[in-house]
Enzyme design. Structure first.
Site, short mmCIF file in Angstrom:
data_model
loop_
_atom_site.label_atom_id
_atom_site.label_comp_id
_atom_site.label_asym_id
_atom_site.label_seq_id
_atom_site.Cartn_x
_atom_site.Cartn_y
_atom_site.Cartn_z
CB CYS A 50 -0.92 0.02 1.22
SG CYS A 50 -2.10 -1.33 1.22
NE ARG A 127 -3.14 -4.47 -2.83
CZ ARG A 127 -2.47 -3.79 -1.89
NH1 ARG A 127 -2.51 -2.47 -1.87
NH2 ARG A 127 -1.79 -4.43 -0.96
C1 BEZ Z 1 0.53 -4.56 1.92
O1 BEZ Z 1 1.74 -4.75 1.86
O2 BEZ Z 1 0.00 -3.57 1.42
C2 BEZ Z 1 -0.31 -5.56 2.64
C3 BEZ Z 1 0.18 -6.83 2.79
C4 BEZ Z 1 -0.58 -7.77 3.47
C5 BEZ Z 1 -1.83 -7.43 3.98
C6 BEZ Z 1 -2.32 -6.16 3.79
C7 BEZ Z 1 -1.57 -5.21 3.11
#
Ligand code: BEZ
Length: 213
Positions: A50, A127
Site C-alpha cells: 500500500c 484492494r
Molecule cells: C501490503 O503490503 O499492502 C499488505 C500486505 C498484506 C496485507 C495487507 C496489506
C-alpha cells in the site's frame, strides 16, 4: 447467519454516495460529479505494498489531473492513522499525498459498495479500484489481492480508454495505449455488413486516436 449486505456493484450502476472524514477534510462523493473519479480502497495503512502504491499514485497525481480525473483513497483505518502514515511517506520518500484518504472504520462505505463479504470479520483484503464517470456511474472495477500492488500505468490507461470510448463510436482493443489505433464500433445491420469494403470491415475496422490531449 451472516447479516444481509448489498451485492457487489456492477458496471453501469450508480455508485453509492457517502460523506466521510478524509485527510483533506470532510468530503462527499457527490462533490466529484462532473469529473472522472478513481476511488480506490487499500487493505491497511503502514503496509509495504500500500505504501508503494501511495508513493506511485502521488507521483502520478498530475497525470490524473490532466485527464480531469480525481483520486480518492479509502480504508478502514482511522483519520489519525492516515495522517501519521502520510507523514511517514513524506519523510521517507519525499512525496506529498495530496489526494483525500477517507476513513471507513465502521465499514459503512465498504459494505455499501459490496466490497466485503457479509460474513467478513474486516475489510483487510480489499484492494478494489472503482473507475467512476462524471455522472457517478461505475464504468470499470478491479480487485487485487493484498499481496499485489496495482499498476498506475494501467489505472491511467483505463481512465483514458474509458474517456475515448464514451461517445460509443469506438472501442479500445487489446493492449491499447493512448495514441494508438482504436476500433470502430461495429455496424449491426445487414446494410453495414453488405456495404462494407472488405468482408470483415463491418465488424473489424481501425480508426486513429484523434483525441489524445
Ligand atoms: C501490503 O503490503 O499492502 C499488505 C500486505 C498484506 C496485507 C495487507 C496489506
Amino acid at each position: 447467519m451472516p447479516s444481509a449486505s448489498p451485492a457487489p456493484l456492477r458496471l453501469g450502476d450508480e455508485v453509492p454516495s457517502f460523506t466521510a472524514r478524509s485527510t483533506q477534510g470532510t468530503i462527499s462523493l457527490s462533490d466529484y460529479r462532473g469529473r472522472w473519479l478513481v476511488l480506490f480502497a487499500h487493505p491497511a495503512d503502514f503496509t509495504p505494498v500500500c505504501t508503494s502504491e501511495f508513493v506511485a499514485l502521488a507521483q502520478a497525481a498530475d497525470r490524473f489531473a490532466a485527464l480531469d480525473c480525481a483520486l480518492v483513497a479509502m480504508s478502514v483505518d482511522s483519520l489519525y492513522s492516515h495522517l501519521a502514515w502520510l507523514r511517514l511517506i513524506h519523510d521517507r520518500f519525499g512525496v506529498r499525498v495530496d489526494f483525500p484518504v477517507v476513513e471507513d472504520p465502521s465499514l459503512e462505505i465498504a459494505r455499501a459498495y459490496g466490497m466485503i463479504a457479509p460474513d467478513a470479520a474486516d475489510a483487510g483484503t480489499a484492494r478494489t479500484t472503482y473507475f467512476i464517470d462524471p455522472n457517478g456511474i461505475l464504468r470499470a472495477c478491479t480487485d487485487y489481492p493484498a499481496t499485489i500492488g496495482r499498476s498506475v500505468e494501467e489505472m491511467l490507461r483505463v481512465v483514458e480508454a474509458l474517456q475515448r470510448v464514451e461517445s460509443g463510436k469506438c472501442l479500445a482493443p487489446a493492449n491499447w495505449s493512448p495514441g494508438s489505433a482504436l476500433l470502430t464500433t461495429p455496424g449491426n445491420t445487414a446494410d453495414a455488413a453488405l456495404n462494407a469494403k472488405g468482408a470483415s470491415d463491418w465488424f473489424y475496422s481501425e480508426t486513429p486516436d484523434r483525441n489524445r490531449k
